[in-house]
Design a protein around this motif. Structure first.
Motif, PDB file in Angstrom:
ATOM      1  N   ARG A  91     -65.174  39.929  92.832  1.00  0.00           N
ATOM      2  CA  ARG A  91     -64.309  39.965  91.641  1.00  0.00           C
ATOM      3  C   ARG A  91     -62.839  40.077  92.064  1.00  0.00           C
ATOM      4  O   ARG A  91     -61.973  39.396  91.524  1.00  0.00           O
ATOM      5  CB  ARG A  91     -64.662  41.169  90.766  1.00  0.00           C
ATOM      6  CG  ARG A  91     -65.718  40.813  89.775  1.00  0.00           C
ATOM      7  CD  ARG A  91     -65.799  41.810  88.618  1.00  0.00           C
ATOM      8  NE  ARG A  91     -67.043  41.548  87.917  1.00  0.00           N
ATOM      9  CZ  ARG A  91     -68.177  42.197  88.134  1.00  0.00           C
ATOM     10  NH1 ARG A  91     -68.204  43.179  89.006  1.00  0.00           N
ATOM     11  NH2 ARG A  91     -69.261  41.886  87.474  1.00  0.00           N
ATOM     12  N   VAL A  92     -62.587  40.964  93.019  1.00  0.00           N
ATOM     13  CA  VAL A  92     -61.201  41.188  93.463  1.00  0.00           C
ATOM     14  C   VAL A  92     -60.629  39.900  94.082  1.00  0.00           C
ATOM     15  O   VAL A  92     -59.497  39.514  93.801  1.00  0.00           O
ATOM     16  CB  VAL A  92     -61.130  42.361  94.469  1.00  0.00           C
ATOM     17  CG1 VAL A  92     -59.764  42.429  95.134  1.00  0.00           C
ATOM     18  CG2 VAL A  92     -61.424  43.674  93.747  1.00  0.00           C
ATOM     19  N   ILE A  93     -61.463  39.213  94.899  1.00  0.00           N
ATOM     20  CA  ILE A  93     -60.980  37.968  95.523  1.00  0.00           C
ATOM     21  C   ILE A  93     -60.641  36.950  94.434  1.00  0.00           C
ATOM     22  O   ILE A  93     -59.586  36.315  94.464  1.00  0.00           O
ATOM     23  CB  ILE A  93     -62.038  37.385  96.501  1.00  0.00           C
ATOM     24  CG1 ILE A  93     -62.193  38.308  97.712  1.00  0.00           C
ATOM     25  CG2 ILE A  93     -61.653  35.987  96.958  1.00  0.00           C
ATOM     26  CD1 ILE A  93     -63.337  37.946  98.636  1.00  0.00           C
ATOM     27  N   GLY A  94     -61.543  36.826  93.461  1.00  0.00           N
ATOM     28  CA  GLY A  94     -61.313  35.885  92.348  1.00  0.00           C
ATOM     29  C   GLY A  94     -60.012  36.176  91.632  1.00  0.00           C
ATOM     30  O   GLY A  94     -59.199  35.280  91.386  1.00  0.00           O
ATOM     31  N   LEU A  95     -59.788  37.450  91.338  1.00  0.00           N
ATOM     32  CA  LEU A  95     -58.572  37.832  90.609  1.00  0.00           C
ATOM     33  C   LEU A  95     -57.329  37.642  91.482  1.00  0.00           C
ATOM     34  O   LEU A  95     -56.271  37.239  90.984  1.00  0.00           O
ATOM     35  CB  LEU A  95     -58.671  39.285  90.136  1.00  0.00           C
ATOM     36  CG  LEU A  95     -59.661  39.500  88.984  1.00  0.00           C
ATOM     37  CD1 LEU A  95     -59.822  40.983  88.687  1.00  0.00           C
ATOM     38  CD2 LEU A  95     -59.230  38.767  87.719  1.00  0.00           C
ATOM     39  N   ALA A  96     -57.487  37.907  92.783  1.00  0.00           N
ATOM     40  CA  ALA A  96     -56.333  37.742  93.688  1.00  0.00           C
ATOM     41  C   ALA A  96     -55.906  36.276  93.745  1.00  0.00           C
ATOM     42  O   ALA A  96     -54.714  35.960  93.722  1.00  0.00           O
ATOM     43  CB  ALA A  96     -56.688  38.246  95.087  1.00  0.00           C
ATOM     44  N   VAL A  97     -56.892  35.390  93.801  1.00  0.00           N
ATOM     45  CA  VAL A  97     -56.575  33.954  93.829  1.00  0.00           C
ATOM     46  C   VAL A  97     -55.864  33.566  92.535  1.00  0.00           C
ATOM     47  O   VAL A  97     -54.850  32.857  92.547  1.00  0.00           O
ATOM     48  CB  VAL A  97     -57.876  33.118  94.018  1.00  0.00           C
ATOM     49  CG1 VAL A  97     -57.591  31.638  93.817  1.00  0.00           C
ATOM     50  CG2 VAL A  97     -58.453  33.358  95.393  1.00  0.00           C
ATOM     51  N   VAL A  98     -56.403  34.042  91.415  1.00  0.00           N
ATOM     52  CA  VAL A  98     -55.790  33.721  90.121  1.00  0.00           C
ATOM     53  C   VAL A  98     -54.353  34.245  90.075  1.00  0.00           C
ATOM     54  O   VAL A  98     -53.437  33.550  89.627  1.00  0.00           O
ATOM     55  CB  VAL A  98     -56.637  34.330  88.962  1.00  0.00           C
ATOM     56  CG1 VAL A  98     -55.868  34.310  87.659  1.00  0.00           C
ATOM     57  CG2 VAL A  98     -57.932  33.550  88.810  1.00  0.00           C
ATOM     58  N   PHE A  99     -54.153  35.456  90.596  1.00  0.00           N
ATOM     59  CA  PHE A  99     -52.812  36.048  90.567  1.00  0.00           C
ATOM     60  C   PHE A  99     -51.842  35.224  91.426  1.00  0.00           C
ATOM     61  O   PHE A  99     -50.703  34.970  91.023  1.00  0.00           O
ATOM     62  CB  PHE A  99     -52.869  37.495  91.065  1.00  0.00           C
ATOM     63  CG  PHE A  99     -51.537  38.187  91.040  1.00  0.00           C
ATOM     64  CD1 PHE A  99     -50.943  38.532  89.833  1.00  0.00           C
ATOM     65  CD2 PHE A  99     -50.863  38.473  92.216  1.00  0.00           C
ATOM     66  CE1 PHE A  99     -49.711  39.141  89.802  1.00  0.00           C
ATOM     67  CE2 PHE A  99     -49.626  39.080  92.196  1.00  0.00           C
ATOM     68  CZ  PHE A  99     -49.042  39.434  90.982  1.00  0.00           C
ATOM     69  N   ALA A 100     -52.335  34.785  92.608  1.00  0.00           N
ATOM     70  CA  ALA A 100     -51.465  33.986  93.491  1.00  0.00           C
ATOM     71  C   ALA A 100     -51.059  32.695  92.791  1.00  0.00           C
ATOM     72  O   ALA A 100     -49.891  32.282  92.849  1.00  0.00           O
ATOM     73  CB  ALA A 100     -52.195  33.675  94.797  1.00  0.00           C
ATOM     74  N   ILE A 101     -52.011  32.077  92.119  1.00  0.00           N
ATOM     75  CA  ILE A 101     -51.706  30.804  91.444  1.00  0.00           C
ATOM     76  C   ILE A 101     -50.792  31.056  90.249  1.00  0.00           C
ATOM     77  O   ILE A 101     -49.950  30.220  89.902  1.00  0.00           O
ATOM     78  CB  ILE A 101     -53.015  30.100  91.021  1.00  0.00           C
ATOM     79  CG1 ILE A 101     -53.775  29.700  92.274  1.00  0.00           C
ATOM     80  CG2 ILE A 101     -52.743  28.887  90.152  1.00  0.00           C
ATOM     81  CD1 ILE A 101     -53.026  28.815  93.259  1.00  0.00           C
TER      82      ILE A 101
END
Lengths: 222, 374
Positions: free
Chosen positions: B249-259
């Protein structure tokens, strides 16, 4: 009734802690259907005055009344609506939207009015024909000469049928021939279509074409 | 021309930038949904277990077996209809040790009571394999499959006698089932140890009472038991993943945040380049609100377009390819709720990345906007 009435107007800009006065108690009246050339050296406040009359800037003090409306009393939204109906702007650098065709550029102000797409197109086409560009409807600004671009800008200023046209150095970026075409066009709009025109210019030749000339220096009319 | 066409025209100004931003959002949302899909798949795999069937295992850990002697005692508990046994084999493909698939030794007569394939039932070394595994390994019926035992050492051979197709996708088709007796005789030296007991109940309403009765029966034995529903048992497996779901979940959210930051930067650049045009629009009479909407819709078209593309392609590609992480998962599923969450994330990216530029554009003073760039 005067089309434009500027009464005892002051305008100051704040730069850091410094107050820079631009207009100092300026009073000017322009009658309906008049064509006034506003001259003066750089920094004399010509463009500032034009901006105040067009409602894109507010005076620090004083009244600006255009066609009976004291525009200093209008809020942002009302002022935008008022501008779209009563004022046509012509800029020195034309300020056309590069990704829109000539027709679309002229249609732009009509997006703010309630009318069908067909009606919008018809009016935009008529305005472009009036400025002699009926055969350049689908051309993009980059495909037009400077003079043609300025004529598209004039068509855009005209398309909403405003009573007042404000032109800021309309020939300042044009060669002599194109400048002449633009000046002839402005004269015609004033004479045949009774548009009140307030034109800022440095060019005495352009100013001579107006029916009246006023000089502005250090924020006061001379 | 309409206001919306103005948005589309603006998007087409710098096609490369628009497409790259859209693709970056697509990729981020694809990844978000794919990672969400792993969680969905784990959640789905819990559902394989029924709420009324029970599983009895060693109380200390699943790693420790139970004696076969418990079977008859459990079967005698009122409400228990049938008791089956199953052992995790944990063998490795000798040709490719990284090729993982599950092998289970089961008591076929009770584990698959309706299954009556004579060839399978009559041969001790016979096995049944899932169709996906069968196809992936390019096996043939009648073929002998060698497997190296790890828990039960030695070289084992199984003959494929049948192929099953899972009725529920989450059951998975990457399993190899063989006779528990074969395991007992060749791997446990006749010690008859059972991994788990699978209890079918005649009276599911008594499930919790039976749970208590079975565990009470062996409370003071050398191998105490823990009985739970099949679903709870499956959930126990999921809990073995520890913090992996949280990390995903954290990885998914981190990617979304970066984008989100990339999209916000793109929008800010796009609007800054058009400062004087915004000034012109305002001069023509476009109101603050209209400018605000134009910019926000522009951001939304990019992010929503990219988001929808990413979320839907995650659903279609992952499910369509029957991806199962080399057999570690059942064929992956991406729930519609995950797709919706992905699109929701895209909306969020659009709103956040467009909000500040839209607000700045709408508040821009005309005089300032029309001033030539210094």
């Amino acid at each position: 009734m005067a089309a434009i009435e500027v009464r005892d107007v002051y305008k100051e800009y704040q730069r850091d802690s410094q107050r820079i006065p631009v207009l100092s108690g300026l009073t000017l009246e322009v009658a309906e259907g008049d064509y006034v050339a506003l001259m003066g050296p750089s920094g004399s406040g010509k463009t500032t005055l034009l901006n105040l009359v067009g409602g894109i800037d507010q005076p620090s003090r004083g009244r600006v009344v255009v066609h009976g409306t004291d525009i200093a009393g209008l809020g942002g939204r009302a002022l935008a609506q008022w501008r779209s109906r009563h004022i046509g702007f012509i800029f020195q650098l034309y300020n056309l939207i590069p990704v829109l065709t000539a027709l679309q550029n002229v249609e732009l102000p009509l997006l703010l009015h309630r009318m069908s797409g067909a009606e919008r197109k018809k009016r935009a086409r008529t305005a472009l024909e009036l400025v002699g560009l009926g055969d350049r409807l689908g051309h993009y600004p980059r495909q037009l000469s400077g003079g043609q671009e300025q004529r598209v800008a004039i068509a855009r200023a005209l398309v909403s049928d405003p009573a007042v046209l404000l032109a800021d150095e309309p020939t300042g970026d044009l060669d002599r021939k194109s400048a002449e075409e633009v000046l002839v066009l402005l004269e015609r709009l004033n004479r045949e279509y009774k548009k009140t025109i307030l034109m800022v210019t440095h060019d005495p030749h352009a100013a001579e074409r107006a029916s009246r000339m006023v000089h502005l220096d250090k924020g006061v009319l001379s | 021309m309409k206001l919306l066409s103005l948005v589309l025209v603006n998007l087409g100004r710098n096609k490369r930038r628009t497409i790259l931003t859209l693709l970056s959002v697509t990729f981020a949302i694809f990844l978000y949904c794919a990672l969400g899909g792993v969680l969905d798949t784990l959640a789905e795999s819990i559902k394989v277990g029924s709420e009324t069937g029970l599983v009895t295992r060693n109380k200390i850990s699943l790693v420790f077996p139970l004696p076969l002697s418990y079977r008859d005692r459990i079967a005698a508990v009122p409400g228990v209809k049938r008791v089956s046994v199953s052992n995790w084999f944990g063998g490795r493909d000798p040709n490719d040790p990284h090729n993982f698939f599950a092998q289970l030794g089961v008591d076929a007569a009770t584990y698959m009571p309706l299954y009556r394939n004579a060839a399978f039932m009559s041969e001790q070394t016979a096995c049944v394999v899932g169709e996906a595994l069968f196809k992936r390994m390019k096996w043939k019926l009648g073929q002998t499959v060698p497997i190296n035992g790890t828990i039960y050492p030695g070289s084992w051979e199984f003959t494929i006698r049948a192929v099953y197709r899972a009725k529920r996708k989450s059951f998975g088709e990457e399993n190899l089932l063989f006779h528990w007796k074969y395991l007992d005789q060749h791997g446990m030296g006749g010690r008859a140890l059972v991994g788990i007991y699978v209890l079918e109940l005649s009276d599911p309403a008594r499930a919790s009472a039976i749970t208590r009765e079975v565990d009470a029966m062996f409370e003071n034995s050398a191998a105490a038991t823990r009985t739970e529903t099949e679903r709870a048992f499956q959930a126990g497996f999921i809990s073995m993943y520890g913090n992996v779901p949280f990390v995903l979940r954290v990885i998914g959210l981190a990617v979304v945040f970066a984008i989100l930051l990339v999209a916000a930067n793109t929008m800010a650049m796009a609007i800054r380049e058009r400062t004087s045009e915004i000034g012109v629009l305002k001069t023509l009479g476009f109101e603050h609100g209209t400018i605000f909407r134009l910019v926000l819709i522009e951001a939304a078209v990019i992010t929503l377009g990219g988001g929808a593309l990413g979320a839907l392609s995650a659903k279609l590609l992952i499910e369509g390819s029957h991806f199962n992480a080399m057999g570690f998962l059942p064929p992956m599923t991406v729930r519609w709720s995950t797709v919706t969450a992905g699109v929701g994330m895209a909306v969020l990216i659009g709103a956040v990345s467009g909000l500040i530029p839209a607000w700045q554009a709408s508040r821009l003073r005309i005089v300032q906007a029309l001033r030539p760039a210094e």
